[in-house]
Design an enzyme around this catalytic site. Structure first.
Site, PDB file in Angstrom:
ATOM      1  N   ARG A  24     -31.314  21.956 -26.789  1.00 20.85           N
ATOM      2  CA  ARG A  24     -30.509  22.622 -27.816  1.00 20.85           C
ATOM      3  C   ARG A  24     -31.374  23.530 -28.700  1.00 20.85           C
ATOM      4  O   ARG A  24     -31.303  24.747 -28.611  1.00 20.85           O
ATOM      5  CB  ARG A  24     -29.778  21.553 -28.655  1.00 20.85           C
ATOM      6  CG  ARG A  24     -28.685  22.097 -29.556  1.00 20.85           C
ATOM      7  CD  ARG A  24     -29.154  22.724 -30.843  1.00 20.85           C
ATOM      8  NE  ARG A  24     -29.923  21.805 -31.689  1.00 20.85           N
ATOM      9  CZ  ARG A  24     -30.593  22.192 -32.773  1.00 20.85           C
ATOM     10  NH1 ARG A  24     -30.601  23.470 -33.143  1.00 20.85           N
ATOM     11  NH2 ARG A  24     -31.299  21.331 -33.498  1.00 20.85           N
ATOM     12  N   HIS A  49     -37.911  16.364 -38.645  1.00 16.16           N
ATOM     13  CA  HIS A  49     -37.690  17.503 -37.727  1.00 16.16           C
ATOM     14  C   HIS A  49     -38.614  18.631 -38.190  1.00 16.16           C
ATOM     15  O   HIS A  49     -38.262  19.404 -39.084  1.00 16.16           O
ATOM     16  CB  HIS A  49     -36.210  17.898 -37.832  1.00 16.16           C
ATOM     17  CG  HIS A  49     -35.769  19.009 -36.934  1.00 16.16           C
ATOM     18  ND1 HIS A  49     -34.979  18.808 -35.831  1.00 16.16           N
ATOM     19  CD2 HIS A  49     -35.965  20.351 -37.002  1.00 16.16           C
ATOM     20  CE1 HIS A  49     -34.704  19.964 -35.249  1.00 16.16           C
ATOM     21  NE2 HIS A  49     -35.292  20.921 -35.948  1.00 16.16           N
ATOM     22  N   CYS A  63     -35.118  28.853 -34.939  1.00 18.78           N
ATOM     23  CA  CYS A  63     -33.747  29.050 -35.419  1.00 18.78           C
ATOM     24  C   CYS A  63     -33.490  30.543 -35.436  1.00 18.78           C
ATOM     25  O   CYS A  63     -34.225  31.299 -36.070  1.00 18.78           O
ATOM     26  CB  CYS A  63     -33.576  28.454 -36.819  1.00 18.78           C
ATOM     27  SG  CYS A  63     -31.949  28.781 -37.507  1.00 18.78           S
ATOM     28  N   HIS A  98     -40.712  22.010 -37.379  1.00 16.31           N
ATOM     29  CA  HIS A  98     -41.133  23.134 -36.539  1.00 16.31           C
ATOM     30  C   HIS A  98     -42.628  23.333 -36.818  1.00 16.31           C
ATOM     31  O   HIS A  98     -43.109  23.037 -37.907  1.00 16.31           O
ATOM     32  CB  HIS A  98     -40.292  24.379 -36.855  1.00 16.31           C
ATOM     33  CG  HIS A  98     -38.894  24.262 -36.299  1.00 16.31           C
ATOM     34  ND1 HIS A  98     -38.486  24.942 -35.187  1.00 16.31           N
ATOM     35  CD2 HIS A  98     -37.840  23.504 -36.685  1.00 16.31           C
ATOM     36  CE1 HIS A  98     -37.230  24.620 -34.908  1.00 16.31           C
ATOM     37  NE2 HIS A  98     -36.811  23.742 -35.812  1.00 16.31           N
ATOM     38  N   ASN A 130     -40.231  23.797 -32.205  1.00 18.00           N
ATOM     39  CA  ASN A 130     -40.364  22.436 -32.725  1.00 18.00           C
ATOM     40  C   ASN A 130     -41.727  21.890 -32.326  1.00 18.00           C
ATOM     41  O   ASN A 130     -42.331  22.350 -31.354  1.00 18.00           O
ATOM     42  CB  ASN A 130     -39.295  21.526 -32.095  1.00 18.00           C
ATOM     43  CG  ASN A 130     -37.909  21.887 -32.527  1.00 18.00           C
ATOM     44  OD1 ASN A 130     -37.278  22.756 -31.950  1.00 18.00           O
ATOM     45  ND2 ASN A 130     -37.431  21.238 -33.558  1.00 18.00           N
TER      46      ASN A 130
END
Ligand code: HMG
Ligand code: MG
Length: 310
Positions: free
Chosen positions: A17, A209, A242, A211, A251
């Site tokens: 995703r 999370h 993003c 990056h 990520n």
């Protein structure tokens, strides 16, 4: 330091995703299915497979329903997807998803660019997702983006992050993933923000999370691990970004995280060799090298005929 590390960590793999949403080269549905099936065979226990968002906004993931129907669902693996609203939830339910994730940002400008709404409107729309999802027996996760900085507004007030986390928990999400969308956080800041959030939300309901835009992701993860947070979002190979955060890199790479954790005696259940094989295959599909440091070392060692540790 390192007195409170968990003995086991859940890796929440977001490559299909968060990784693919940022790739320019179109990937076919059957390649995505093969990719996710390969991930399912690595020992990962949670995989975010796609997004049920407006396909005009994220064309690469327009085939979310076909992907969800095509993958082999391994017992012991939780498959989830992103949904911004009721339309997305209905599409996810129609293809038998067992978990969905809603998302919003801690900064207004990024939120507006990402979902075309104010933060208040976005949270209100979650009511159309959370209760019906729960009624259908579906777990709901939530992401808060731009926790450590916004690409448009700069500094983000930690009090806003805490307020959103409290609000999301009260609305019934089972886990809140705190996103460093542009990879700008550093360890002292991360510790400060996480300690504030931990006053409101227990560690077992939080995920990290990061990056890795500026190379601080692993250092930041260590801080959260030592505070007892044991769910880490990562993307195979270090894919990701993003589309509404210009310049944001991928990520943190799943291979790098797994190597770090195993090296510290923390279990993940993930087979690093299988992960590297899957990473190599997706690299040829997206048409560029993976940023993962571990993968590079592993492939180098393999080329020299040695075994790399991990
Ligand atoms: P909008 O244009 O304001 O929506 O978009 P709308 O409600 O006005 O509807 C417009 C059209 O979209 C309508 O179709 C709807 O049916 C359709 P039309 O009548 O024009 O034919 N629509 C949908 N179609 C499919 N699935 C849906 C859906 N909803 C409406 N769910 C919307 C609002 C939220 C839909 C849009 O802004 C959107 O899709 N945004 C997605 C943005 C996105 O996916 N960003 C990347 C993920 S977030 C991220 O990467 C950060 C994260 O990784 C954490 C971190 O790193 O910090 C999670
Ligand atoms: Mg992300």
């Amino acid at each position: 330091m390192f007195d409170h590390l968990p003995s086991e960590v859940t890796i929440y793999e977001v490559g299909p995703r968060d990784g693919l949403q940022n790739e320019a080269r179109p990937i076919s549905t059957s390649d995505k299915v093969t990719f996710i099936d390969a991930l399912s065979a690595t020992g990962l226990r949670a995989i975010e497979i796609s997004s049920f968002v407006n396909p005009k906004w994220i064309p690469q993931l327009a085939d979310a329903a076909e992907v969800a129907r095509g993958i082999r669902r391994s017992p012991g693996v939780r498959y989830s997807c992103l949904v911004p609203n009721r339309t997305g939830l209905d599409k996810a339910l129609a293809v038998g998803m067992e978990e969905v994730a809603v998302f919003l940002s801690a900064s207004e400008t990024h939120n507006r660019k990402n979902v075309n709404k104010t933060i208040v409107e976005t949270i209100a729309a979650f009511d159309e997702v959370i209760a019906p999802a729960q009624a259908a027996g579906i777990r709901v996760r939530a992401y808060v983006s731009t926790v450590y900085g916004c690409p448009y507004e700069g500094a983000v007030d930690p009090a806003v992050v805490v307020r959103l986390a409290r609000d999301l928990r009260q609305r019934g999400v089972y886990q809140i993933s705190l996103g460093d969308t542009i990879g700008i956080g550093t360890p002292v800041q991360v510790r400060d923000v996480l300690l504030r959030v931990l006053d409101e939300v227990p560690a077992q309901e939080l995920a990290m999370h990061f990056h890795d835009t500026r190379g601080t992701a692993l250092a930041n993860l260590l801080v959260g691990l030592d505070l007892g947070i044991s769910t880490i979002d990562s993307a195979i190979g270090g894919l990701g970004g993003c589309p509404y955060a210009p310049g944001a890199a991928g990520n943190v790479a799943t291979e790098d995280v797994v190597f770090l954790l195993h090296g510290m005696g923390i279990k993940t259940g993930v087979d690093l060799e299988a992960l590297c094989n899957a990473s190599q295959r997706i690299s040829s599909l997206v048409g560029h090298e993976m940023p993962s440091k571990y993968l590079k070392a592993h492939l180098g060692a393999r080329a020299r005929g040695q075994r790399s540790r991990g």
